[in-house]
Design an enzyme around this catalytic site. Structure first.
Site, short mmCIF file in Angstrom:
data_model
loop_
_atom_site.label_atom_id
_atom_site.label_comp_id
_atom_site.label_asym_id
_atom_site.label_seq_id
_atom_site.Cartn_x
_atom_site.Cartn_y
_atom_site.Cartn_z
N ASP A 77 -8.10 -0.06 -0.04
CA ASP A 77 -7.62 0.58 -1.27
C ASP A 77 -8.46 0.26 -2.49
O ASP A 77 -7.97 0.32 -3.63
CB ASP A 77 -6.15 0.20 -1.53
CG ASP A 77 -5.22 0.75 -0.46
OD1 ASP A 77 -5.47 1.86 0.04
OD2 ASP A 77 -4.23 0.07 -0.12
N GLU A 78 -9.71 -0.10 -2.29
CA GLU A 78 -10.56 -0.45 -3.43
C GLU A 78 -11.88 0.33 -3.43
O GLU A 78 -12.86 -0.08 -4.04
CB GLU A 78 -10.82 -1.96 -3.44
CG GLU A 78 -9.55 -2.78 -3.68
CD GLU A 78 -9.81 -4.28 -3.74
OE1 GLU A 78 -11.00 -4.67 -3.76
OE2 GLU A 78 -8.83 -5.04 -3.74
#
Length: 282
Positions: A225-226
């Site tokens: 999620d980055e």
């Protein structure tokens, strides 16, 4: 017959890039419809997107730009806008993002072709097939994950998919699959920033008394999620909103952010700039 193309490029920032590109297009009798550029002052890198009409073939244009690229150390891509992006959608049990994408495509609001849907659950087969789209149920466990991902990659090849969209696909993507689909796999994350990880993010947000909730669409990388952010959407909330209210608002935000990210990617408006993106929206 005239056709529309898009050229995207990045190169070290230096004088003469715009003049060289526009000069080449003029020499080929092309008409520039839209031109956007950005110079990153930190990385000293230049980014450009040019949309133009031309009577030349894509191969002729690609050869012309290939001869220009070495002088400026350009990384460039040329796209024929008549060729739609072919997207394979991955989903688990939440149907809102998938339903939104299918509706937008059928309504002519999203310039992609959804070639198939893959899920680790059977639940959304009726929804998918109501749109005439192939549905592939590929269950996954920790033991079968490598084989299941290999099957997904086989489907990417089978459908000649240009893009993979994770429309609330609740599985961590392996490093190997991330590498094979680098720059062409988009995820929707149910947070304005990846602050509330794991289960029940809206319950976590409620317990912290947040005043803003949102959604983030980003390219998938091995860093969970980055990945490079393409688009974000937010809504202001307050103490009167229950966790269920937040989740309902969040679903709408997820649909909006994901649809815009997919559209911009399909229109070749997103260029990678290290861990960031340069987005040239209309």
């Amino acid at each position: 017959m005239s056709a529309e193309h898009v050229l995207t490029l990045s190169c070290p920032d230096r004088p003469g890039v715009v003049a060289a590109v526009s000069g080449l297009l003029a020499g080929k009798g092309c008409n520039i419809i839209e031109s956007q550029q950005f110079g990153d002052p930190v990385e000293q890198r230049f980014f450009m997107r040019v949309q133009f009409s031309s009577g030349c073939s894509t191969d002729e244009l690609r050869a012309a730009f290939a001869s220009l690229a070495p002088e400026f150390a350009m990384e460039l891509q040329l796209f024929d806008l008549a060729v739609r992006t072919r997207a394979l959608v991955l989903v688990s049990r939440f149907d809102h993002c998938l339903n939104d994408l299918l509706y937008r495509v059928r309504s002519g609001l999203l310039p992609i072709e959804i070639v198939g849907v893959v899920s680790n659950h059977p639940d959304l087969r009726p929804l998918t097939q109501s749109y005439g789209v192939d549905y592939h149920h590929l269950p996954v466990t920790a033991e079968t994950k490598p084989r299941q991902e290999a099957e997904i990659l086989t489907l990417v090849d089978h459908y000649k998919a240009d893009l993979v969209v994770l429309a609330r696909y609740m599985q961590v993507i392996s490093q190997d699959m991330c590498a094979k689909l680098a720059g062409r796999m988009i995820n929707i994350h149910h947070s304005f920033l990846p602050s509330f990880k794991g289960a029940k993010p809206y319950h976590q947000a409620y317990s912290r008394g947040v005043k803003l909730i949102g959604a983030t669409a980003h390219y998938v990388t091995p860093d969970l999620d980055e990945g490079p952010i393409i688009e974000q959407e937010v809504a202001r909330v307050n103490h009167t909103h229950s966790p269920e209210d937040l989740a309902a608002i969040g679903r709408d935000l997820e649909c909006q952010a994901l649809a815009r990210a997919v559209r911009w990617h399909a229109e070749h408006r997103v260029l990678l700039d290290g861990h960031k993106t340069v987005v040239f929206p209309r």
